[in-house]
Motif scaffolding. Structure first.
Motif, mmCIF file in Angstrom:
data_model
loop_
_atom_site.group_PDB
_atom_site.id
_atom_site.type_symbol
_atom_site.label_atom_id
_atom_site.label_comp_id
_atom_site.label_asym_id
_atom_site.label_seq_id
_atom_site.Cartn_x
_atom_site.Cartn_y
_atom_site.Cartn_z
ATOM 1 N N GLN A 238 0.779 -1.019 -0.118
ATOM 2 C CA GLN A 238 0.154 -0.222 0.170
ATOM 3 C C GLN A 238 1.007 1.317 -0.017
ATOM 4 O O GLN A 238 1.964 1.217 0.429
ATOM 5 C CB GLN A 238 -0.857 0.029 1.225
ATOM 6 N N ASP A 239 0.087 2.180 -0.127
ATOM 7 C CA ASP A 239 1.010 3.530 -0.325
ATOM 8 C C ASP A 239 0.267 4.490 0.827
ATOM 9 O O ASP A 239 -0.954 4.492 0.898
ATOM 10 C CB ASP A 239 1.155 4.145 -1.489
ATOM 11 N N LYS A 240 0.699 5.418 1.506
ATOM 12 C CA LYS A 240 0.178 6.201 2.586
ATOM 13 C C LYS A 240 0.924 7.508 2.674
ATOM 14 O O LYS A 240 2.101 7.523 2.102
ATOM 15 C CB LYS A 240 0.159 5.454 3.890
ATOM 16 N N VAL A 264 4.147 1.390 2.310
ATOM 17 C CA VAL A 264 3.634 0.399 3.420
ATOM 18 C C VAL A 264 3.279 -0.966 3.144
ATOM 19 O O VAL A 264 2.474 -1.192 2.352
ATOM 20 C CB VAL A 264 2.358 0.906 3.975
ATOM 21 N N VAL A 265 4.133 -1.764 3.804
ATOM 22 C CA VAL A 265 4.085 -3.260 3.260
ATOM 23 C C VAL A 265 3.750 -4.003 4.474
ATOM 24 O O VAL A 265 4.514 -3.966 5.578
ATOM 25 C CB VAL A 265 5.097 -3.961 2.616
ATOM 26 N N ARG A 283 2.916 -13.975 -1.852
ATOM 27 C CA ARG A 283 1.647 -13.676 -2.339
ATOM 28 C C ARG A 283 1.622 -12.250 -2.274
ATOM 29 O O ARG A 283 1.417 -11.517 -1.102
ATOM 30 C CB ARG A 283 0.515 -14.274 -1.271
ATOM 31 N N LEU A 284 1.345 -11.684 -3.499
ATOM 32 C CA LEU A 284 1.336 -10.144 -3.613
ATOM 33 C C LEU A 284 0.052 -9.618 -3.793
ATOM 34 O O LEU A 284 -0.542 -10.302 -4.679
ATOM 35 C CB LEU A 284 2.353 -9.772 -4.952
ATOM 36 N N LEU A 285 -0.299 -8.624 -3.039
ATOM 37 C CA LEU A 285 -1.683 -7.944 -3.086
ATOM 38 C C LEU A 285 -1.503 -6.432 -3.252
ATOM 39 O O LEU A 285 -0.622 -6.099 -2.679
ATOM 40 C CB LEU A 285 -2.556 -8.473 -2.045
ATOM 41 N N ASN A 286 -2.020 -5.873 -4.119
ATOM 42 C CA ASN A 286 -2.014 -4.513 -4.178
ATOM 43 C C ASN A 286 -3.102 -4.133 -3.420
ATOM 44 O O ASN A 286 -4.395 -4.213 -3.846
ATOM 45 C CB ASN A 286 -2.028 -3.959 -5.599
ATOM 46 N N HIS A 290 -5.556 3.612 -5.130
ATOM 47 C CA HIS A 290 -5.560 4.140 -6.487
ATOM 48 C C HIS A 290 -4.123 3.755 -7.089
ATOM 49 O O HIS A 290 -4.302 3.476 -8.495
ATOM 50 C CB HIS A 290 -5.548 5.582 -6.347
ATOM 51 N N ARG A 291 -3.031 3.552 -6.513
ATOM 52 C CA ARG A 291 -1.882 3.226 -7.118
ATOM 53 C C ARG A 291 -1.590 1.911 -7.773
ATOM 54 O O ARG A 291 -2.178 0.873 -6.941
ATOM 55 C CB ARG A 291 -0.615 3.590 -6.267
ATOM 56 N N THR A 292 -1.255 1.855 -8.744
ATOM 57 C CA THR A 292 -0.737 0.586 -9.578
ATOM 58 C C THR A 292 0.688 0.199 -9.352
ATOM 59 O O THR A 292 1.427 1.324 -9.486
ATOM 60 C CB THR A 292 -0.847 0.894 -11.142
ATOM 61 N N PHE A 293 0.962 -0.777 -9.015
ATOM 62 C CA PHE A 293 2.310 -1.197 -8.707
ATOM 63 C C PHE A 293 2.716 -2.003 -9.989
ATOM 64 O O PHE A 293 2.136 -2.916 -10.283
ATOM 65 C CB PHE A 293 2.421 -2.041 -7.356
#
Ligand code: C2O
Ligand code: CU
Ligand code: CU
Length: 582
Positions: A238-240, A264-265, A283-286, A290-293
């Motif tokens: 995530q991003d914050k 933030v992971v 196991r990668l989860l966005n 809003h942000r695309t990784f």
């Protein structure tokens, strides 16, 4: 234009023709100015599985509280006030085996009556006047929650849909009928999330911390030889943005593309993970608003990196393992909000090296991977033991994956074309599906149960949107300008959320099985979902109410019939109940 550049608006997905007519729209767009925090000084937290509280009608039961609490997300940052499931951020991992039923209830009675963030009442669902279906006898409470299990096949009343909210003092949204959410967990397998879904404030509630992890383990999963136990690690990315005092920063007025400036992971700012020189499963989860990784590994010493061997998309397994990285089938693993990807990484020849999981997706995302304002996400330090660790897991290049039939385009009985668009009304940008905003009954399409349809998702905006359908999984059958280019190698499997780039048509084959009733489909950028980019489809057994004039614009005929019992093995009281609330 009051401080917002034309470029910014174009980036936000607003077309050139609209720009000249726009009044001042946003108090703030992406970004933030968080305190500078040293990277990689704390270790990655791993969410713990939640033990069930007991049993309810044969299902394992969980009563999960939703609480306000504070947590240190970085050693140099003041405590951050958050909302979390069980008072944790991220929420606990909810596990189940295939066909092991769960019953989950969320208790938000301890939440305060003030929201953590400013509620923008221009957004539908935030007041009695602008809330579709709400009787208006009481004001819409500022604090309200409803939790959706993303990607699960469940009956509508257990699906945690946006107007099924409840407030700490017991007020309820118009379509809330069940307190316990009954989850059959009958899909093959998936790693996913449960997250807030409240109409008009989902972006605020999820940003406050209301996201947790779900893992449904398939029959054969443990026999595949995947790295397991401590070598199986979820990464919720995530991003914050933060204020100086450690509190979360989020714009007061709705903005189409909020993005944080800090990674933030698993709930920790820029963490570091120590691994052994052997294989790991990630196991990668966005979980970003809003942000695309666009994910890839990089090495600090420049010695090269191990490939990400992706074996699973959102659900089930890929047809074959896809190596991602330099020289791989793909250079970058792209995850838009709430897409998932599971990978195996072999660190065996990287003992003593330091790697970084990087994001190279541009913001806002339109398919470019040339670099990002938020590049570093997670540091991975490989230990250098005197003897190599024992590793019983399988070489990912020799992994054979179980096959589960995906929906086939040859079975499709109809095609609907679905337009992703944007317009401006009353000075506010709103995103629309087929020209409708959420709550418009004319926008409801009616697929028949146990049929397959092709949906053509046509993006006429200038940004990419992750489109998610509840209840179902689908197969991507084509993308590109005409929808005829092949899907990416890592989307050949069961998807529930798909990326649609600007000027692109993504064609999906969707099988509507499981339940009848109304389910949403929406953009999973939470700012867009909040501001109307959500519609419903209604799965029906009734041939008469059928399918409207579907082809071309997918509009239903608007005729509503109440239905009751007898859906899906007698489970189903009241599936048709929400109709007059649309
Ligand atoms: Cu992940 Cu409708 O949501
Ligand atoms: Cu969902
Ligand atoms: Cu969108």
């Amino acid at each position: 234009m009051s401080g917002i550049s034309r470029r910014r608006l174009l980036q936000a997905g607003i077309s050139a023709g609209m720009v000249g007519t726009l009044p001042q729209l946003f108090s703030s767009v992406a970004g933030g100015s968080s305190p500078t925090l040293e990277k990689f000084v704390q270790s990655l937290p791993i969410p713990e599985p939640r033990q069930p509280d007991g049993r309810r009608r044969g299902a394992l039961s969980h009563t999960i509280s939703i609480e306000e609490f504070s947590q240190n997300l970085h050693p140099a940052l003041g405590a951050t006030t958050l909302w979390g499931y069980d008072g944790q951020y991220p929420g606990p991992l909810i596990e189940a085996k295939h066909n092991q039923r769960l019953a989950v209830r969320f208790d938000n009675s301890e939440l305060p009556s003030e929201h953590l963030f400013a509620v923008d009442e221009r957004i539908g669902g935030t007041t009695a006047e602008n809330h579709p279906g709400y009787d208006g006898s009481e004001p819409v409470p500022a604090v309200r929650t409803v939790t959706h299990f993303h990607g699960l096949s469940v009956a509508p009343e257990h699906d945690g849909q946006s107007d099924m909210w409840h407030s700490p003092d017991g007020q309820t949204g118009p379509r809330r009928t069940a307190e316990w959410q009954e989850l059959p967990m009958n899909q093959h397998r998936l790693t996913s999330t449960y997250h807030d879904h409240t109409l008009g404030i989902v972006r605020l509630n999820a940003y406050a911390g209301l996201v947790g992890l779900v893992a449904l383990t398939g029959h054969r999963e443990s026999k595949l030889g995947l790295p397991a136990g401590e070598y199986d690690i979820p990464l919720l990315i995530q991003d914050k943005s933060f204020n100086e005092d450690g509190s979360l920063s989020y714009p007061e007025r709705w903005t189409p593309q909020f993005a944080g400036d800090t990674a933030v992971v698993n709930g920790a700012v820029w963490p570091s993970l120590e691994v052994e020189p052997r294989r790991y499963r990630f196991r990668l989860l966005n979980g970003a608003n809003h942000r695309t990784f666009g994910l890839r590994l990089a090495s600090e010493s420049g010695i090269g990196v191990p490939p990400l061997y992706q074996f699973a998309p959102d659900q089930g397994y890929l047809e074959s393992v896809v190596p991602i990285g330099p020289g791989g089938d793909l250079e970058t693993l792209v995850l838009q909000p709430f897409e998932r990807g599971e990978v195996i990484v072999d660190f065996a020849s990287f003992a003593g090296e330091t790697l970084v999981l990087k994001n190279v997706a541009e913001l806002p995302y339109r398919g470019e991977h040339s670099g990002s304002d938020l590049e570093e996400l997670l540091q991975i330090r490989v230990t250098d033991p005197t003897s190599p660790p024992h590793d019983p897991s399988i070489d990912p290049q020799r992994l054979t994956l179980p096959t589960h039939q995906t929906p086939q385009s040859a079975d499709a009985t109809r095609t609907r074309s679905m337009d992703l668009g944007v317009s401006v009304a009353d000075g506010l940008v709103t995103y629309q599906l087929n020209g409708y905003g959420f709550g418009n009954a004319d926008g409801v399409v009616r697929p028949q149960r146990d049929t397959t349809e092709i949906w053509e998702l046509q993006n006429t905006t200038s940004g990419s949107h992750p489109i998610h359908l509840h209840l179902v999984t689908f197969r991507v059958i084509g993308r590109g300008p005409d929808g005829t280019d092949p899907p990416d190698p890592n989307e050949r499997g069961h998807k529930d959320t798909v990326r649609v780039a600007p000027n692109e048509t993504v064609r999906i084959a969707v099988r509507f099985d499981g339940y009848t009733g109304q389910f949403p489909w929406h953009c999973h950028m939470l700012e867009h979902e909040d501001n109307k980019m959500m519609l419903r489809f209604e799965v029906t057994d009734d041939e008469e109410t059928g399918n409207g004039n579907g082809h071309g614009n997918g509009r239903g005929n608007g005729h509503q019939k109440g239905r009751g019992n007898g859906h899906d093995n007698g489970r189903g009281n009241g599936h048709g109940k929400g109709h007059n609330n649309v």
